[in-house]
Design an enzyme around this catalytic site. Structure first.
Site, PDB file in Angstrom:
ATOM      1  NE  ARG A   1       2.402  10.612  25.501  1.00 31.17           N
ATOM      2  CZ  ARG A   1       2.543  11.130  26.992  1.00 31.17           C
ATOM      3  NH1 ARG A   1       3.091  10.349  27.582  1.00 31.17           N
ATOM      4  NH2 ARG A   1       2.094  12.071  27.094  1.00 31.17           N
TER       5      ARG A   1
ATOM      6  NE  ARG B   1       2.289  -1.447   5.076  1.00 30.33           N
ATOM      7  CZ  ARG B   1       2.076  -1.654   6.244  1.00 30.33           C
ATOM      8  NH1 ARG B   1       3.007  -1.172   6.936  1.00 30.33           N
ATOM      9  NH2 ARG B   1       1.292  -2.224   6.675  1.00 30.33           N
TER      10      ARG B   1
ATOM     11  CD  GLU C   1       0.685   3.017   1.991  1.00 30.03           C
ATOM     12  OE1 GLU C   1       0.262   1.961   2.880  1.00 30.03           O
ATOM     13  OE2 GLU C   1      -0.171   3.690   1.275  1.00 30.03           O
TER      14      GLU C   1
ATOM     15  CE  LYS D   1      -0.960   0.791   5.411  1.00 28.37           C
ATOM     16  NZ  LYS D   1      -1.479   0.823   4.168  1.00 28.37           N
TER      17      LYS D   1
ATOM     18  CE  LYS E   1       0.656  -5.866   5.303  1.00 19.60           C
ATOM     19  NZ  LYS E   1      -0.629  -5.785   5.566  1.00 19.60           N
TER      20      LYS E   1
ATOM     21  CG  HIS F   1     -11.409  -5.280   2.803  1.00 18.81           C
ATOM     22  ND1 HIS F   1     -11.432  -4.070   2.522  1.00 18.81           N
ATOM     23  CD2 HIS F   1     -10.439  -5.832   2.726  1.00 18.81           C
ATOM     24  CE1 HIS F   1     -10.196  -3.644   2.286  1.00 18.81           C
ATOM     25  NE2 HIS F   1      -9.482  -4.640   2.514  1.00 18.81           N
TER      26      HIS F   1
ATOM     27  CD  GLU G   1      -6.760  -8.003   0.563  1.00 19.83           C
ATOM     28  OE1 GLU G   1      -5.846  -7.525  -0.067  1.00 19.83           O
ATOM     29  OE2 GLU G   1      -7.633  -6.940   1.127  1.00 19.83           O
TER      30      GLU G   1
ATOM     31  CG  HIS H   1      -6.814  -2.380  -1.163  1.00 15.14           C
ATOM     32  ND1 HIS H   1      -6.279  -3.426  -1.768  1.00 15.14           N
ATOM     33  CD2 HIS H   1      -7.055  -2.684   0.141  1.00 15.14           C
ATOM     34  CE1 HIS H   1      -6.155  -4.406  -1.099  1.00 15.14           C
ATOM     35  NE2 HIS H   1      -6.460  -4.027   0.072  1.00 15.14           N
TER      36      HIS H   1
ATOM     37  CG  HIS I   1     -10.691   1.249   0.549  1.00 14.45           C
ATOM     38  ND1 HIS I   1      -9.446   1.768   0.991  1.00 14.45           N
ATOM     39  CD2 HIS I   1     -10.852   0.042   1.339  1.00 14.45           C
ATOM     40  CE1 HIS I   1      -9.034   0.979   1.686  1.00 14.45           C
ATOM     41  NE2 HIS I   1      -9.614  -0.242   1.854  1.00 14.45           N
TER      42      HIS I   1
ATOM     43  CG  ASN J   1      -3.130   0.488  -0.103  1.00 13.60           C
ATOM     44  OD1 ASN J   1      -3.623  -0.234   0.503  1.00 13.60           O
ATOM     45  ND2 ASN J   1      -2.086   1.126   0.103  1.00 13.60           N
TER      46      ASN J   1
HETATM   47  P1  NAD Z   1     -13.870  -9.175  10.040  1.00  9.95           P
HETATM   48  O1  NAD Z   1     -12.925  -8.933  11.087  1.00  9.95           O
HETATM   49  O2  NAD Z   1     -15.223  -8.468  10.016  1.00  9.95           O
HETATM   50  O3  NAD Z   1     -14.143 -10.784  10.162  1.00  9.95           O
HETATM   51  C1  NAD Z   1     -15.261 -11.429   9.004  1.00  9.95           C
HETATM   52  C2  NAD Z   1     -16.454 -12.075   9.757  1.00  9.95           C
HETATM   53  O4  NAD Z   1     -15.696 -13.321  10.178  1.00  9.95           O
HETATM   54  C3  NAD Z   1     -16.980 -11.330  11.032  1.00  9.95           C
HETATM   55  O5  NAD Z   1     -18.552 -11.558  11.021  1.00  9.95           O
HETATM   56  C4  NAD Z   1     -16.317 -12.231  12.150  1.00  9.95           C
HETATM   57  O6  NAD Z   1     -16.986 -12.306  13.365  1.00  9.95           O
HETATM   58  C5  NAD Z   1     -16.335 -13.709  11.602  1.00  9.95           C
HETATM   59  N1  NAD Z   1     -15.266 -14.400  11.887  1.00  9.95           N
HETATM   60  C6  NAD Z   1     -13.872 -14.213  12.234  1.00  9.95           C
HETATM   61  N2  NAD Z   1     -13.170 -15.223  12.231  1.00  9.95           N
HETATM   62  C7  NAD Z   1     -14.120 -16.570  12.512  1.00  9.95           C
HETATM   63  C8  NAD Z   1     -13.960 -17.576  12.716  1.00  9.95           C
HETATM   64  N3  NAD Z   1     -12.765 -18.259  12.675  1.00  9.95           N
HETATM   65  N4  NAD Z   1     -14.961 -18.394  12.580  1.00  9.95           N
HETATM   66  C9  NAD Z   1     -16.068 -17.820  12.404  1.00  9.95           C
HETATM   67  N5  NAD Z   1     -16.496 -16.723  11.913  1.00  9.95           N
HETATM   68  C10 NAD Z   1     -15.360 -15.804  12.272  1.00  9.95           C
HETATM   69  O7  NAD Z   1     -13.121  -9.140   8.557  1.00  9.95           O
HETATM   70  P2  NAD Z   1     -11.858  -9.604   7.861  1.00  9.95           P
HETATM   71  O8  NAD Z   1     -12.396  -9.572   6.381  1.00  9.95           O
HETATM   72  O9  NAD Z   1     -11.160 -10.275   8.730  1.00  9.95           O
HETATM   73  O10 NAD Z   1     -11.062  -7.879   8.041  1.00  9.95           O
HETATM   74  C11 NAD Z   1     -11.805  -6.944   7.321  1.00  9.95           C
HETATM   75  C12 NAD Z   1     -11.045  -5.697   8.022  1.00  9.95           C
HETATM   76  O11 NAD Z   1      -9.663  -5.732   7.837  1.00  9.95           O
HETATM   77  C13 NAD Z   1     -11.637  -4.316   7.221  1.00  9.95           C
HETATM   78  O12 NAD Z   1     -11.981  -3.302   8.279  1.00  9.95           O
HETATM   79  C14 NAD Z   1     -10.219  -3.917   6.757  1.00  9.95           C
HETATM   80  O13 NAD Z   1     -10.245  -2.475   6.560  1.00  9.95           O
HETATM   81  C15 NAD Z   1      -9.213  -4.552   7.542  1.00  9.95           C
HETATM   82  N6  NAD Z   1      -7.841  -4.498   6.873  1.00  9.95           N
HETATM   83  C16 NAD Z   1      -6.972  -3.775   7.579  1.00  9.95           C
HETATM   84  C17 NAD Z   1      -5.654  -4.219   6.990  1.00  9.95           C
HETATM   85  C18 NAD Z   1      -4.144  -3.655   7.809  1.00  9.95           C
HETATM   86  O14 NAD Z   1      -3.137  -3.922   7.138  1.00  9.95           O
HETATM   87  N7  NAD Z   1      -4.501  -3.346   8.893  1.00  9.95           N
HETATM   88  C19 NAD Z   1      -5.284  -4.944   5.720  1.00  9.95           C
HETATM   89  C20 NAD Z   1      -6.487  -5.531   5.029  1.00  9.95           C
HETATM   90  C21 NAD Z   1      -7.692  -5.399   5.834  1.00  9.95           C
HETATM   91  N1  GLY Z   2      -2.953  -3.856   3.500  1.00  8.74           N
HETATM   92  C1  GLY Z   2      -2.108  -3.062   3.177  1.00  8.74           C
HETATM   93  C2  GLY Z   2      -0.978  -2.765   3.852  1.00  8.74           C
HETATM   94  O1  GLY Z   2      -0.747  -2.986   5.023  1.00  8.74           O
HETATM   95  O2  GLY Z   2      -0.231  -1.847   3.611  1.00  8.74           O
END
Ligand code: NAD
Ligand code: GLY
Length: 356
Positions: free
Chosen positions: A118, A238, A234, A140, A224, A262, A182, A245, A249, A242
């Site tokens: 939990r 918040r 949200e 998130k 943020k 993304h 972003e 987005h 998406h 998006n």
């Molecule tokens: P990702 O995690 O897929 O990383 C991108 C690529 O870079 C991958 O191939 C990874 O292996 C590689 N990589 C990462 N760090 C590296 C480094 N230092 N050196 C070499 N390679 C490296 O993608 P991302 O863009 O970081 O994240 C996208 C994800 O984040 C999506 O799933 C999206 O929905 C999510 N997201 C979440 C939030 C949230 O608030 N939780 C906000 C925005 C995006």
């Molecule tokens: N990336 C949008 C949020 O964290 O709310």
């Protein structure tokens, strides 16, 4: 090192930003007060940086869970595997889950931390620019379903975020640019001064100039952190984060997560949202052109990829989590620095923005 704090009433956590933070073994170790730790990473990041984290945690009971890279791994199956890794470790309630990687690893590891017993401690060690400025902050966590992105998840705040900007040296250039989308978002939705600063530092950011990158991460996280402090789950403000987005998406899903990444999809989505806002008479056309020009200078796409069907994109957008009582809600804007949530938008206008 730059530091700021996310304040959530009685709860708070630090965001530390700087080159070499993963080399500070004592600093890392201090983030894991209990005996058990599970470090989650992916196959690209683990060979580069996992050793530093494991060395810092030596003497503790540490497990690792390393996934294949990419959005296609952010699934319920991988989530179950992460829980199995915690189970194999015998992780107790004082365990810490550490997410070493980009947003995929962070979202997946965070959701496992939210659910194991939990909820256990969770530390974000973001290694992509996108994760440093967005996904590692704010709590998130989620995995995807075939029906759409991030449909199953939880709000679960990290206990700390450590953004070692030296890790960006190995990040592919395309991923760095996606993170910049972003960063631009924060200027576009809430901070005209920051937007102008980005226009003045586009080349420095593209070249990963350390001072510019740290400043961009700091200002993005500060924005943020403020939003999350005012609206953690949200209920209102918040949602502005998006911006772009809902369009983005839909593009990602229509391309079966094998086309634009993304941040690139968000760049296109912001331009489409700006165009729609201008068409509806809510924002000056010139501001939309300024936004597209900055994204273009940062090497990001600003128009829909060929071959996507406007009706199919619209159908995806109706499924968005921001929809309320079946009514589509979109983040539109008034111009640079001012975004707003708008419900009941004429779908024909959205179709036209999609080129349909
Ligand atoms: P990702 O995690 O897929 O990383 C991108 C690529 O870079 C991958 O191939 C990874 O292996 C590689 N990589 C990462 N760090 C590296 C480094 N230092 N050196 C070499 N390679 C490296 O993608 P991302 O863009 O970081 O994240 C996208 C994800 O984040 C999506 O799933 C999206 O929905 C999510 N997201 C979440 C939030 C949230 O608030 N939780 C906000 C925005 C995006
Ligand atoms: N990336 C949008 C949020 O964290 O709310």
């Amino acid at each position: 090192m730059r530091e700021l704090t996310v304040e959530l009433g009685a709860r708070r956590y630090p965001i530390r930003i700087g080159a070499g933070l993963l080399d500070d073994a004592a600093g890392l170790r201090a983030l894991v007060p209990g005996r058990h730790a599970l470090v989650v990473s992916d196959d690209n990041v683990a060979p580069l940086y996992l050793g530093k984290v494991l060395a810092a945690l030596s003497g503790k009971a540490v497990g690792t869970f390393v996934i294949a890279p990419g959005e296609q791994e952010k699934t319920l199956d991988r989530f179950a595997d992460a829980l199995d890794a915690l189970s194999d470790l015998g992780a107790s309630r004082d365990a810490t889950v550490l997410a070493l990687g980009g947003g995929v690893v962070g979202d997946l590891a965070g959701f496992a931390a939210a659910c194991w017993m939990r909820g256990v401690r969770f530390v974000q060690l973001p290694t992509t620019l996108l994760a440093m400025v967005d996904s590692s902050v704010g709590g998130k966590t989620a995995v995807d379903l075939p029906a759409g992105k991030n449909l199953v998840g939880a709000f679960h705040q990290p206990s700390a975020v450590l953004a070692d900007t030296a890790t960006l040296a190995t990040l592919p250039a395309r991923e760095l640019r996606a993170g910049l989308a972003e960063v631009v978002k924060y200027g576009a939705i809430g901070d005209g001064d920051f937007f102008a600063w980005l226009e003045g530092h586009a080349e420095a950011l593209l070249a990963s100039e350390p001072a510019a990158i740290v400043e961009a991460i700091f200002r993005s996280c500060a924005h943020k952190a403020g939003v999350v402090a005012r609206d953690e789950t949200e209920q209102g403000e918040r949602a502005l984060l998006n911006f772009g987005h809902t369009f983005g998406h839909a593009i990602e899903a229509e391309q079966r997560f094998g086309g634009l990444i993304h941040g690139e999809a968000v760049a296109v989505g912001m331009v489409l949202a700006a165009r729609l806002s201008a068409t509806l008479g809510r924002a000056p056309h010139g501001d939309g052109e300024r936004l597209a020009a900055l994204l273009d200078r940062l090497g990001l796409p600003t128009s829909l990829p060929r071959g996507l069907d406007a009706e199919a994109l619209l159908a995806r957008m109706r499924l968005d989590k921001k929809a309320v009582s079946g009514q589509m809600r979109l983040i539109l804007w008034r111009g640079i620095g001012r975004a707003e949530v708008v419900a009941g938008i004429d779908e024909d206008a959205v179709l036209r923005a999609l080129g349909g």
